[in-house]
Design a protein around this motif. Structure first.
Motif, PDB file in Angstrom:
ATOM      1  N   THR A  75      -3.246 -20.064  18.817  1.00 53.59           N
ATOM      2  CA  THR A  75      -2.526 -18.839  18.506  1.00 53.59           C
ATOM      3  C   THR A  75      -1.941 -18.330  19.824  1.00 53.59           C
ATOM      4  OG1 THR A  75      -2.608 -16.667  17.421  1.00 53.59           O
ATOM      5  CG2 THR A  75      -4.501 -17.289  18.802  1.00 53.59           C
ATOM      6  N   VAL A  76      -1.140 -17.300  19.741  1.00 51.73           N
ATOM      7  CA  VAL A  76      -0.578 -16.718  20.969  1.00 51.73           C
ATOM      8  C   VAL A  76      -1.500 -15.631  21.515  1.00 51.73           C
ATOM      9  CG1 VAL A  76       1.373 -15.413  21.901  1.00 51.73           C
ATOM     10  CG2 VAL A  76       1.775 -17.305  20.311  1.00 51.73           C
ATOM     11  N   GLY A  77      -2.069 -14.828  20.618  1.00 53.02           N
ATOM     12  CA  GLY A  77      -3.101 -13.886  21.027  1.00 53.02           C
ATOM     13  C   GLY A  77      -2.630 -12.592  21.634  1.00 53.02           C
ATOM     14  N   THR A  78      -1.344 -12.276  21.548  1.00 54.50           N
ATOM     15  CA  THR A  78      -0.844 -11.007  22.068  1.00 54.50           C
ATOM     16  C   THR A  78      -0.681 -10.004  20.922  1.00 54.50           C
ATOM     17  OG1 THR A  78       1.482 -11.641  21.790  1.00 54.50           O
ATOM     18  CG2 THR A  78       0.404 -12.212  23.882  1.00 54.50           C
ATOM     19  N   PRO A  79      -0.677  -8.694  21.220  1.00 57.71           N
ATOM     20  CA  PRO A  79      -0.434  -7.715  20.155  1.00 57.71           C
ATOM     21  C   PRO A  79       0.914  -7.930  19.479  1.00 57.71           C
ATOM     22  CG  PRO A  79      -1.325  -6.628  22.107  1.00 57.71           C
ATOM     23  CD  PRO A  79      -1.025  -8.044  22.503  1.00 57.71           C
ATOM     24  N   GLU A  80       1.908  -8.324  20.246  1.00 55.46           N
ATOM     25  CA  GLU A  80       3.238  -8.551  19.673  1.00 55.46           C
ATOM     26  C   GLU A  80       3.205  -9.699  18.668  1.00 55.46           C
ATOM     27  OE1 GLU A  80       3.521  -6.496  23.501  1.00 55.46           O
ATOM     28  OE2 GLU A  80       2.552  -8.387  22.916  1.00 55.46           O
ATOM     29  N   TYR A  81       2.465 -10.750  19.002  1.00 56.69           N
ATOM     30  CA  TYR A  81       2.394 -11.884  18.078  1.00 56.69           C
ATOM     31  C   TYR A  81       1.594 -11.520  16.828  1.00 56.69           C
ATOM     32  CZ  TYR A  81       1.828 -16.643  16.337  1.00 56.69           C
ATOM     33  OH  TYR A  81       1.848 -17.768  15.537  1.00 56.69           O
ATOM     34  N   ALA A  83       1.419  -8.642  15.488  1.00 59.43           N
ATOM     35  CA  ALA A  83       2.319  -7.830  14.665  1.00 59.43           C
ATOM     36  C   ALA A  83       3.342  -8.713  13.955  1.00 59.43           C
ATOM     37  CB  ALA A  83       3.033  -6.798  15.540  1.00 59.43           C
ATOM     38  N   ALA A  84       3.807  -9.765  14.634  1.00 61.05           N
ATOM     39  CA  ALA A  84       4.758 -10.685  14.015  1.00 61.05           C
ATOM     40  C   ALA A  84       4.132 -11.398  12.826  1.00 61.05           C
ATOM     41  CB  ALA A  84       5.244 -11.703  15.044  1.00 61.05           C
ATOM     42  N   ILE A  85       2.852 -11.761  12.944  1.00 63.47           N
ATOM     43  CA  ILE A  85       2.155 -12.373  11.809  1.00 63.47           C
ATOM     44  C   ILE A  85       2.120 -11.401  10.635  1.00 63.47           C
ATOM     45  CG2 ILE A  85      -0.061 -13.247  10.983  1.00 63.47           C
ATOM     46  CD1 ILE A  85      -0.608 -14.263  13.814  1.00 63.47           C
ATOM     47  N   GLU A  86       1.818 -10.144  10.937  1.00 62.16           N
ATOM     48  CA  GLU A  86       1.695  -9.136   9.878  1.00 62.16           C
ATOM     49  C   GLU A  86       2.993  -8.968   9.094  1.00 62.16           C
ATOM     50  OE1 GLU A  86      -0.861  -7.220   8.683  1.00 62.16           O
ATOM     51  OE2 GLU A  86      -2.133  -8.590   9.854  1.00 62.16           O
ATOM     52  N   ALA A 193       5.020 -22.464   4.758  1.00 64.02           N
ATOM     53  CA  ALA A 193       5.360 -21.911   6.074  1.00 64.02           C
ATOM     54  C   ALA A 193       4.398 -22.454   7.119  1.00 64.02           C
ATOM     55  CB  ALA A 193       5.298 -20.390   6.029  1.00 64.02           C
ATOM     56  N   LEU A 194       4.903 -22.738   8.290  1.00 64.32           N
ATOM     57  CA  LEU A 194       4.113 -23.318   9.369  1.00 64.32           C
ATOM     58  C   LEU A 194       2.887 -22.458   9.668  1.00 64.32           C
ATOM     59  CD1 LEU A 194       4.424 -25.754  11.334  1.00 64.32           C
ATOM     60  CD2 LEU A 194       5.533 -24.165  12.918  1.00 64.32           C
ATOM     61  N   PRO A 195       1.676 -23.033   9.640  1.00 65.71           N
ATOM     62  CA  PRO A 195       0.471 -22.262   9.972  1.00 65.71           C
ATOM     63  C   PRO A 195       0.445 -21.851  11.442  1.00 65.71           C
ATOM     64  CG  PRO A 195      -0.092 -24.262   8.737  1.00 65.71           C
ATOM     65  CD  PRO A 195       1.347 -24.393   9.161  1.00 65.71           C
ATOM     66  N   VAL A 196      -0.298 -20.810  11.728  1.00 65.67           N
ATOM     67  CA  VAL A 196      -0.405 -20.306  13.098  1.00 65.67           C
ATOM     68  C   VAL A 196      -0.943 -21.388  14.029  1.00 65.67           C
ATOM     69  CG1 VAL A 196      -1.648 -18.683  14.584  1.00 65.67           C
ATOM     70  CG2 VAL A 196      -0.571 -17.877  12.469  1.00 65.67           C
ATOM     71  N   ILE A 197      -1.989 -22.122  13.625  1.00 67.11           N
ATOM     72  CA  ILE A 197      -2.582 -23.116  14.528  1.00 67.11           C
ATOM     73  C   ILE A 197      -1.616 -24.251  14.834  1.00 67.11           C
ATOM     74  CG2 ILE A 197      -4.930 -22.601  13.793  1.00 67.11           C
ATOM     75  CD1 ILE A 197      -4.877 -25.325  12.295  1.00 67.11           C
ATOM     76  N   ASN A 198      -0.595 -24.401  14.011  1.00 67.26           N
ATOM     77  CA  ASN A 198       0.388 -25.468  14.223  1.00 67.26           C
ATOM     78  C   ASN A 198       1.695 -24.965  14.822  1.00 67.26           C
ATOM     79  OD1 ASN A 198      -1.015 -26.463  11.226  1.00 67.26           O
ATOM     80  ND2 ASN A 198      -1.184 -27.776  13.018  1.00 67.26           N
ATOM     81  N   GLY A 199       1.713 -23.668  15.240  1.00 66.80           N
ATOM     82  CA  GLY A 199       2.859 -23.186  16.009  1.00 66.80           C
ATOM     83  C   GLY A 199       3.762 -22.194  15.346  1.00 66.80           C
ATOM     84  N   ALA A 200       3.307 -21.497  14.306  1.00 65.34           N
ATOM     85  CA  ALA A 200       4.154 -20.560  13.572  1.00 65.34           C
ATOM     86  C   ALA A 200       4.845 -19.559  14.505  1.00 65.34           C
ATOM     87  CB  ALA A 200       3.310 -19.794  12.547  1.00 65.34           C
ATOM     88  N   PRO A 201       6.090 -19.226  14.188  1.00 65.06           N
ATOM     89  CA  PRO A 201       6.834 -19.665  13.010  1.00 65.06           C
ATOM     90  C   PRO A 201       7.707 -20.890  13.229  1.00 65.06           C
ATOM     91  CG  PRO A 201       8.055 -17.929  14.071  1.00 65.06           C
ATOM     92  CD  PRO A 201       6.799 -18.126  14.884  1.00 65.06           C
ATOM     93  N   LYS A 216       5.210 -25.565  20.582  1.00 69.13           N
ATOM     94  CA  LYS A 216       4.932 -24.628  19.490  1.00 69.13           C
ATOM     95  C   LYS A 216       5.359 -23.212  19.870  1.00 69.13           C
ATOM     96  CE  LYS A 216       0.457 -25.515  19.271  1.00 69.13           C
ATOM     97  NZ  LYS A 216      -0.945 -25.594  18.763  1.00 69.13           N
ATOM     98  N   TYR A 217       5.306 -22.307  18.861  1.00 66.26           N
ATOM     99  CA  TYR A 217       5.601 -20.880  19.063  1.00 66.26           C
ATOM    100  C   TYR A 217       6.944 -20.696  19.774  1.00 66.26           C
ATOM    101  CZ  TYR A 217       0.548 -21.180  18.363  1.00 66.26           C
ATOM    102  OH  TYR A 217      -0.693 -21.505  17.887  1.00 66.26           O
TER     103      TYR A 217
END
Length: 250
Positions: A75-81, A83-86, A193-201, A216-217
């Motif tokens: 995952t990226v692990g930042t607040p911005e990321y 929020a992007a997931i949300e 849709a591309l899963p987070v562990i595989n580099g979403a989006p 990824k990412y």
């Protein structure tokens, strides 16, 4: 009896053996010279064995792995990321910049609106594992064509949102691999849709190279004339930090 080792398997095996020896000789000037010579040999042999547009093997749906593991950043692990997931990456942008006549900022809707390619291919990791997945996304060549690569553009750099050990992840390829028919900007894996562990989006798929090249990412595609002044100057995160080959063709 084991099946004969194909060209892709031979080159993958040779690459992994070479990379496995990195820590033994990388610190010496002689070792670095050997690495550079071996990489040039590898690239020359790989491209002489087949046409530059020859396709990596594509598989049937019945061959798809039950689970496509993540590797490197999960995952990226930042607040911005987060929020992007949300908001399901509704505000995610892919910048296309550098030595192009028409810089672009593409939304996920823009990416989905482009002509799509779906391919079922095998991912070969330098750590020795493989998985087969179905990837969907526009060909990178179509994005580059729309952007108008300038005459002095020699390489494509992939910028990423994840940061490892204080350095932003990045990768790069030359224009041969950038324009290969199976090099795509994937936003789907196995019809979802591309899963987070595989580099979403978004992640790039470069099907004739080892897995660490498949950044990824993805946040930006940057066309440049040289890699020497980017980060450590070797063309990628692992190339800079661990002596991995920049050309990882299989």
């Amino acid at each position: 009896m084991n099946a004969p080792l194909g060209r892709r398997g031979f080159l993958a095996g040779a690459s992994m053996l070479f990379l496995g020896a990195c820590s033994k000789v990388a610190d010496s000037s002689v070792g670095q010279s050997l690495f550079n010579s071996a990489e040039k040999w590898h690239q020359k042999i790989h491209r002489s064995l087949a046409d530059r547009n020859a396709l990596a093997r594509e598989y049937d749906k019945s061959d798809i792995s039950p689970f496509f593991r993540g590797n490197g950043s999960l995952t990226v692990g930042t607040p911005e990321y987060e929020a992007a997931i949300e908001n399901q990456f509704a505000d995610w942008r892919l910048e296309v910049r550098g030595l192009v006549s028409n810089p672009m900022s593409l939304s996920m809707d823009d990416i989905r609106a482009l002509p799509q390619r779906t391919q079922i291919t095998r991912h070969d990791c330098v750590e020795g594992w493989s998985a087969i997945g179905e990837w969907t996304g526009p060909q990178l060549s179509s994005i580059l064509e729309a952007a108008g690569v300038q005459e002095n553009g020699q390489f494509v750099v992939f910028r990423c949102a994840d940061n490892l050990n204080g350095q932003d992840y990045y990768e790069s390829v030359d224009m041969v691999d950038a324009n290969h028919p199976q090099t795509i900007v994937a936003h789907m894996l196995n019809g979802e849709a591309l899963p987070v562990i595989n580099g979403a989006p978004l992640r790039v798929r470069i099907e004739r190279q080892l897995g660490y090249k498949h950044a990824k990412y993805l946040t930006a595609i940057e066309v440049v004339d040289t890699l020497e002044d980017i980060a450590g100057g070797e063309g990628g995160y692992w190339e800079d930090r661990a002596g991995y080959q920049w050309y990882a063709g299989i």
